[in-house]
Write an enzyme that holds these catalytic residues in place. Structure first.
Site, PDB file in Angstrom:
ATOM      1  N   ASP A   1       0.931  -1.198   0.045  1.00 54.84           N
ATOM      2  CA  ASP A   1      -0.123  -0.060  -0.211  1.00 54.84           C
ATOM      3  C   ASP A   1       0.732   1.172  -0.100  1.00 54.84           C
ATOM      4  O   ASP A   1       2.012   1.340   0.705  1.00 54.84           O
ATOM      5  CB  ASP A   1      -0.806  -0.085   1.357  1.00 54.84           C
ATOM      6  CG  ASP A   1      -1.884  -0.975   1.105  1.00 54.84           C
ATOM      7  OD1 ASP A   1      -2.106  -1.947   0.169  1.00 54.84           O
ATOM      8  OD2 ASP A   1      -2.632  -1.217   2.306  1.00 54.84           O
TER       9      ASP A   1
ATOM     10  N   ASP B   1     -15.424  -3.603  -0.513  1.00 53.38           N
ATOM     11  CA  ASP B   1     -14.857  -3.332   0.867  1.00 53.38           C
ATOM     12  C   ASP B   1     -16.008  -3.086   1.571  1.00 53.38           C
ATOM     13  O   ASP B   1     -16.867  -2.141   1.423  1.00 53.38           O
ATOM     14  CB  ASP B   1     -13.969  -2.209   0.902  1.00 53.38           C
ATOM     15  CG  ASP B   1     -12.847  -2.201  -0.154  1.00 53.38           C
ATOM     16  OD1 ASP B   1     -12.235  -3.458  -0.403  1.00 53.38           O
ATOM     17  OD2 ASP B   1     -12.603  -1.297  -0.873  1.00 53.38           O
TER      18      ASP B   1
END
Length: 238
Positions: A8, A129
């Site tokens: 990330d 998500d």
């Protein structure tokens, strides 16, 4: 089952968040390319990369880093975060990215997702998500009124081949994946399901393998040393 180590990126750095909370950001590695090469040396074939700045700002912010990794490794790189146009999708795919992940766009602009799938087929991945079963958008900062299974079914109708499913309450916690929700989404659609969030150790990899998901994204567990990538790859291949 495919194992996808995760990198990330925020402000150009390799970071991790806890449950998607930007206030918990902490640096976990010095250099994205060197980190990717380490994963490659351990035997990984795939890499999952997220543009956290892009997800928050709804436009790509770290594209050069992802493209550099794709060009300088043999890894099949998938990228998500802030991708809202066909031009951005095409830019990534033309510059060596293997697959592009559309998240917020799946909720806010399903027509765009449909066009992307029509043009690029299974190189389009949808990221779902959810928190308490409801889909979150815009870098997980906003909630929607869409249930994760309803969105999965809608994406299946559009022709989406791969879905990354993340239970936000598990992400970055090392508490194990949400096997219940993963079972439900796997039963609800025929898409390839990639599990994300909460993976802690080799037991989680074996549980996901038994569940029959297509892939597992491993982030914090690799950086914290609770999961050995070589061992995870071996268990996934058995």
């Amino acid at each position: 089952m495919v194992i996808l180590p995760a990198i990330d990126i925020k402000d150009g750095n390799c970071v991790r968040l806890y449950k998607g909370d930007f206030s918990t950001v902490h640096k976990v590695a010095e250099d994205p390319l060197e980190t990717a090469k380490r994963f490659e040396a351990d035997g990984a074939s795939f890499l999952h990369m997220v543009d956290l700045d892009g997800a928050k700002d709804a436009r790509p912010q770290n594209a050069d880093i992802f493209i550099e990794v794709a060009k300088n490794t043999s890894l099949k790189v998938e990228v998500g975060g802030g991708i809202r146009s066909l031009d951005t999708v095409e830019h990534y795919l033309r510059h060596g990215i293997d697959r592009v992940i559309l998240g917020s766009a799946a909720v806010k602009d399903p027509i765009f997702v449909k066009e992307a799938v029509k043009e690029f087929d299974d190189r389009i991945v949808v990221g779902i998500d959810a928190k308490n079963g409801m889909v979150s958008v815009e870098g997980w900062l906003d909630s929607s009124s869409v249930h994760y299974l309803d969105l999965a079914k809608e994406m299946e109708k559009i022709g989406v081949a791969h879905i990354v499913y993340t239970d936000i309450s598990k992400d970055g916690t090392l508490e194990g994946p949400n096997l219940n929700q993963l079972t439900r989404i796997k039963q609800a659609v025929s898409c390839n399901i990639i599990a994300s969030g909460g993976i802690s150790g080799i037991g989680d990899i074996r549980a996901l393998k038994e569940l029959g998901v297509y892939g597992a994204i491993c982030g914090k567990s690799l950086y914290e040393g609770t999961l050995d990538l070589k061992e995870a790859l071996q268990a996934a291949a058995e």
